[in-house]
Design an enzyme around this catalytic site. Structure first.
Site, PDB file in Angstrom:
ATOM      1  CE1 TYR A   1       0.618   1.588   4.296  1.00  0.00           C
ATOM      2  CE2 TYR A   1       0.740  -0.799   4.522  1.00  0.00           C
ATOM      3  CZ  TYR A   1       0.990   0.468   5.026  1.00  0.00           C
ATOM      4  OH  TYR A   1       1.620   0.615   6.238  1.00  0.00           O
ATOM      5  CB  CYS A   2       2.003   3.712  -1.725  1.00  0.00           C
ATOM      6  SG  CYS A   2       1.266   3.411  -3.349  1.00  0.00           S
ATOM      7  CB  THR A   3       0.045   8.406  -0.955  1.00  0.00           C
ATOM      8  OG1 THR A   3       1.185   8.467  -0.108  1.00  0.00           O
ATOM      9  CG2 THR A   3      -0.887   9.564  -0.659  1.00  0.00           C
TER      10      THR A   3
END
Length: 309
Positions: free
Chosen positions: A191-193
């Site tokens: 996951y990331c922004t």
């Protein structure tokens, strides 16, 4: 076509990316720069042969027009835009550049894209599918943070693994280090922004023997919009503009701790040494005192001592 008073008075920030082959990145860069200047948008846009990665802010009317006109480019027709509160004032200027990579992993030749996006990336999960996977597989599921470690200091998925990386460039050596080899046969949710870093990271992990890799559609932003602080996300989301961080509800936990005194804070400040400027978590009191407002490096502490002296 006229714009309503609301569209002209209200402002927004757009966050977007699209992986698609671009034959002439320079031509796309010049077009995007002219379009943003015409619409008085500010922000940062990167373009490469692999696609586009941008965040821009301005009036609601300009943002709507930008979306409409950007989608006229064949490769960007289906590009998703994430809308959030903010304005052009959250950015110092407009920057539109051509780069070898739209996210600097240091693997431009390894990344392969076609008109459907990244080839060989992790399976996309909608926010509700993330929760379903955890319900079905329990503790077997591992959340793997695809951001710089600093960003996770103020918010992350519950029990997530946060790799020891200062920049995106550090990821390849980190996943090749052997530290995470025990995850290679487990369900790993990257996951990331907004999702862009995981498009690439998930493909790099699969190329290195991680068998079951997922990524969250729309990243933390989409997940937070759906579940607020009642899901698996905890804390605040670090963002790369003047806001510095955003919360999904008034109930967001404050996970960050002041580097100097340990009090709860989600506020990053630059190290007081102008030559360093590393971002560090500091409460307002410690940020106001040069002696405590340093990253801890010896040369920075010496600069702070001179300022006080």
């Amino acid at each position: 076509m006229g714009h309503s008073a609301t569209d002209l008075n209200e402002t927004r920030i757009l966050l977007y990316y699209c992986f698609t082959p671009i034959d002439d990145p320079t031509a796309v860069m010049l077009w995007q720069r002219a379009l943003c200047e015409q619409l008085e948008l500010k922000g940062r846009i990167l373009i490469s042969k692999h696609g586009i990665n941008g965040t821009v802010g301005g009036s609601l009317a300009s943002c709507k027009q930008y979306v409409r006109r950007t989608r006229e480019f064949p490769g960007f027709k289906k590009m998703e835009f994430k809308w959030s509160a903010g304005s052009a004032d959250d950015f110092p200027r407009l920057s539109v550049k051509v780069r070898e990579e739209i996210v600097a992993f240091g693997a431009p030749d390894e990344l392969k894209v076609d008109e459907n996006g990244v080839i060989g990336g992790g399976v996309h999960l909608k926010p509700e599918e993330v929760n379903k996977l955890v319900e079905e597989r329990g503790d077997e599921v591992v959340f793997f943070d695809g951001r710089n470690a600093m960003e996770a200091e103020i918010g992350k998925f519950k029990n997530a693994i946060v790799p020891d990386v200062r920049t995106t460039h550090d990821f390849i050596s980190e996943i090749e280090s052997g530290k995470y080899d025990d995850l290679k046969d487990k369900p790993v949710v990257t996951y990331c922004t907004g999702g862009i870093r995981c498009e690439i990271l998930s493909s790099l992990m699969k190329n290195r023997g991680f068998e079951e890799v997922y990524q969250i559609d729309g990243g933390i932003v989409r997940y937070g919009e759906k579940y607020g602080d009642k899901g698996l996300w905890e804390g605040s989301l670090y963002v790369f503009d003047g806001r510095m961080h955003m919360e999904f509800s008034d109930d967001a936990a404050t996970l960050g701790r002041c580097r100097a005194c340990g009090h709860a804070t989600n506020d990053f400040h630059n190290c007081v040494n102008e030559q360093c400027r590393e971002q560090i978590l500091l409460c307002e009191e410690c940020a106001a005192d040069p002696e405590s407002a340093t990253c801890g490096r010896k040369e920075c502490a010496e600069v702070a001592a001179e300022m006080v002296g």
